[in-house]
Enzyme design. Structure first.
Site, PDB file in Angstrom:
ATOM      1  N   ASP A 194     -15.666  13.914  28.856  1.00 20.18           N
ATOM      2  CA  ASP A 194     -15.110  12.910  28.261  1.00 20.18           C
ATOM      3  C   ASP A 194     -13.903  13.356  27.702  1.00 20.18           C
ATOM      4  O   ASP A 194     -13.123  14.296  28.592  1.00 20.18           O
ATOM      5  CB  ASP A 194     -16.102  12.557  26.956  1.00 20.18           C
ATOM      6  CG  ASP A 194     -15.799  10.930  26.632  1.00 20.18           C
ATOM      7  OD1 ASP A 194     -14.743  10.696  26.000  1.00 20.18           O
ATOM      8  OD2 ASP A 194     -16.630  10.352  27.080  1.00 20.18           O
ATOM      9  N   HIS A 239     -13.530   9.309  21.269  1.00 22.30           N
ATOM     10  CA  HIS A 239     -14.540   8.801  22.293  1.00 22.30           C
ATOM     11  C   HIS A 239     -15.438   9.931  22.264  1.00 22.30           C
ATOM     12  O   HIS A 239     -16.647   9.651  22.183  1.00 22.30           O
ATOM     13  CB  HIS A 239     -13.873   8.395  23.413  1.00 22.30           C
ATOM     14  CG  HIS A 239     -14.643   7.634  24.401  1.00 22.30           C
ATOM     15  ND1 HIS A 239     -15.242   8.198  25.469  1.00 22.30           N
ATOM     16  CD2 HIS A 239     -15.052   6.299  24.189  1.00 22.30           C
ATOM     17  CE1 HIS A 239     -15.873   7.176  25.945  1.00 22.30           C
ATOM     18  NE2 HIS A 239     -15.771   5.941  25.342  1.00 22.30           N
ATOM     19  N   SER A 285     -20.069   2.449  27.130  1.00 27.10           N
ATOM     20  CA  SER A 285     -19.696   3.920  26.761  1.00 27.10           C
ATOM     21  C   SER A 285     -20.781   4.496  25.733  1.00 27.10           C
ATOM     22  O   SER A 285     -21.125   5.603  25.576  1.00 27.10           O
ATOM     23  CB  SER A 285     -18.465   4.244  26.124  1.00 27.10           C
ATOM     24  OG  SER A 285     -17.436   4.632  27.062  1.00 27.10           O
TER      25      SER A 285
END
Length: 627
Positions: free
Chosen positions: A127, A160, A317
């Site tokens: 990521d 994220h 996600s």
């Protein structure tokens, strides 16, 4: 998926405004405990019994499983099972836990009575990095790597990636924030993002790094609609090395019919994850496709953010690390399972949503941690190979399987079920299946526990129909016709192969043979399919397609009534004048001919030609009548 999350980051909330909630703690590492065995009897002293259950202690030196097996072999025993020790279902003391609605949906509280994850379980998060100093992530990071800067142990504090890390393994019972699905597992953050995007080469590098550093699971909450063979090869290599790979299905679902496959989720051997909301419905953004394998909570998910903060994000996600976390719990609780067994445990324990069975919106259903850790994986049956001629599926039941069913099915429908009550083998009657169809066979016990399916591809044992062959003349080296599509057509004379060629998708073929064959020669044509099945023989006799040479003619004058000359033996010689036949006769075996005609005037042109028995006609010989 990464792009959608970037758009909603500005509306995140901080942990300091969350309610403070501190119930008693749950112990971190526990396995199911039992005190002997409980037995349900059918009868006692010949009298039927409705509700008699007896507790039996496990003799010294014997296991609970062995005792259960011995008891269930007794005729008066209905069933036997472990006498489990139950405990209070308390929640962790993390204040934001009550705002993490997904835990109730997943049943993590119940799952945690068996395990909260093993410290030996490593999840690689490919990521944009992780805030390693976050209070809920401290001490969980191993072998961090930044592909962009090619450095180890230092990664960016990506929003994220930090959010995903908290969903998977945020600490439990530390009095701050919330809790991850598998709070005790280790995390391997691998940064592949340089700004908003990550390129294929860096993702491949990250996968290789995860393999080399012994990750058990790879989480990829990223994707693109472009297919990359290089990325696929890296994914398949990781899969072959025993790594479970979980990826986001994508957030373009609100585009309707324009939704496409998203990679790496759409690759084979990758668990593709769609999202659900707190009502177990599909949010409009969640992609739907036949490649979706499973769904998980992904809407308004509270988790960690950089700088000690917490906030909500939505997307596939967020759903992906839910599945990753449950997989980590399963594997931690049963480390002897392989990746395929963990994958099927996820599917078999999922809560079916939408259309019954697997569908394009939820795959096999919404992930369920509680049931996943309650189930067990049975030993696979042994299945005999099956062909497109067979109407029976046979095999052996696992030695430790006593009662239940053998389920036989394809990806489209159920073919058969066989009840097992102590039998060691099984036979199921099915309709004939097309060659290439994959048939799955698994055993299911009375508690709903299942084995991993055994897959058998239906073998092609049916020979193609014999080819049809067009006329073959003695004047050609091309043999044409029709056969089963994609078969290999062989032309022989006797045992000698004259030529071969493949039929196209429409079944048409053209075989070039080594040389022209004489009229009357018999050729043999066969078609062989890719499975090696050969058709019966089509016989073709070479026909005479060669015209005779034009005749030679002796002088013809005004007194001639018999025209003589030479032509092909046994052919019919005809003479025309002004387009009309004025005489015909057969040539002798010695190739001479004599044709009677009326006397002709000087200067008249006669045309003499020969026709053989195959009706091939020669060129005409022009003869002018002389005085």
């Amino acid at each position: 998926m990464y792009k959608l999350i970037g758009a909603i980051l500005p509306v995140l909330l901080l942990f300091m405004i969350l309610p403070n909630y501190q119930p008693d703690a749950v112990s971190a590492e526990e396995t199911p405990q039992s005190d002997g065995v409980i037995v349900k009897y059918k009868e006692m002293n010949g009298e039927p019994i409705n509700d008699l259950i007896e507790k039996v202690e496990v003799p010294k030196g014997e296991t609970t499983d062995n005792l259960i097996e011995e008891l269930e072999e007794q005729k008066n025993v209905e069933y036997a099972e472990p006498n489990y020790l139950f405990k209070k279902m308390e929640s962790p003391n993390d204040p934001a836990y009550i705002d993490q609605w997904h835990h109730k949906k997943l049943g993590t509280n119940a799952a945690w009575t068996k395990t909260m994850g093993s410290k030996e379980m490593i999840v690689a998060i490919i990521d944009d990095g992780i805030d390693r100093g976050h209070g809920d992530l401290k001490g969980k990071i191993v072998n961090a790597y930044d592909t962009i800067r090619n450095r180890k142990n230092i990664v960016p504090a990506g929003e994220h990636g930090t959010h995903i890390a908290g969903i998977i393994a945020g600490s439990a019972n530390n009095g701050i924030g919330g809790a991850g699905v598998a709070p005790n597992v280790k995390l391997m953050p691998i940064n592949v993002f340089d700004g908003e995007y990550a390129d294929t080469a860096d993702i491949i590098d990250a996968i290789h790094y995860a393999v080399q550093n012994k990750a058990n699971i790879i989480n990829m909450s990223l994707g693109d609609t472009s297919y990359s063979e290089a990325l696929n090869k890296a994914v398949q290599e990781a899969y072959k090395k025993g790594i479970l790979i979980v990826a986001a299905a994508g957030n373009e679902g609100d585009m309707g019919k324009n939704v496409q496959r998203v990679y790496p989720a759409a690759f084979s051997n990758v668990i593709s994850v769609a999202a659900t909301d707190n009502r177990d419905k599909r949010p409009s953004y969640s992609n739907y496709h036949s490649t979706v394998d499973i769904a998980a909570p992904g809407d308004d998910i509270l988790s960690t953010l950089p700088n000690g903060k917490y906030g909500w994000m939505s997307g596939t996600s967020m759903a992906t690390p839910m599945v990753t976390g449950v997989a980590a719990l399963i594997w931690s609780n049963e480390p002897k399972l392989n990746k395929t067994e963990v994958e099927y445990r996820l599917y078999d324990s999922a809560i079916d949503l939408g259309t019954k069975g697997k569908d394009i919106y939820y795959g096999n259903g919404r992930v369920n941690a509680k049931k996943a850790l309650e189930m067990k994986t049975l030993t696979k049956p042994a299945v005999t190979a099956i062909s497109d001629k067979d109407t029976k599926v046979t095999g052996k039941v696992p030695a430790d399987f006593k009662t239940g069913t053998v389920s036989i099915y394809t990806d489209k429908k159920q073919l058969a079920e066989v009840k097992i009550n102590g039998e060691k083998t099984f036979t199921a009657t099915i309709a004939k299946q097309t060659a290439g169809t994959t048939i799955f066979t698994r055993v299911i016990d009375k508690s709903g526990n299942k084995s991993v399916p055994v897959s058998c591809k239906v073998q092609d044992k049916t020979a193609p129909a014999k080819p049809s062959v067009n006329t073959v003349g003695d004047n050609t080296v091309k043999v044409t016709g029709k056969a089963e599509a994609s078969t290999n057509v062989t032309i022989k004379t006797g045992s000698t192969v004259l030529g071969k060629a493949n039929a196209n998708s429409a079944g048409k073929f053209t075989v070039t043979i080594s040389k022209k064959q004489k009229a009357g020669k018999v050729l043999f044509a066969t078609a062989t399919d890719k499975a090696g099945n050969t058709s019966s023989i089509t016989k073709v006799t070479v026909v005479d397609k060669t015209a005779p040479s034009k005749p030679s003619v002796n002088t013809v004058n005004t007194k001639t009534t018999i025209v003589t000359g030479k032509a092909e033996a046994n052919s019919t010689v005809s003479i025309k004048q002004s387009g009309k036949v004025i005489g015909s006769a057969a040539a002798t075996t010695k190739a001479t001919f004599s044709v009677r005609i009326p006397k002709q005037k000087a200067g008249k042109n006669l045309y003499i030609y020969a026709k053989d028995k195959a009706k091939n006609v020669s060129e005409a010989r022009k003869v002018t009548v002389k005085k």
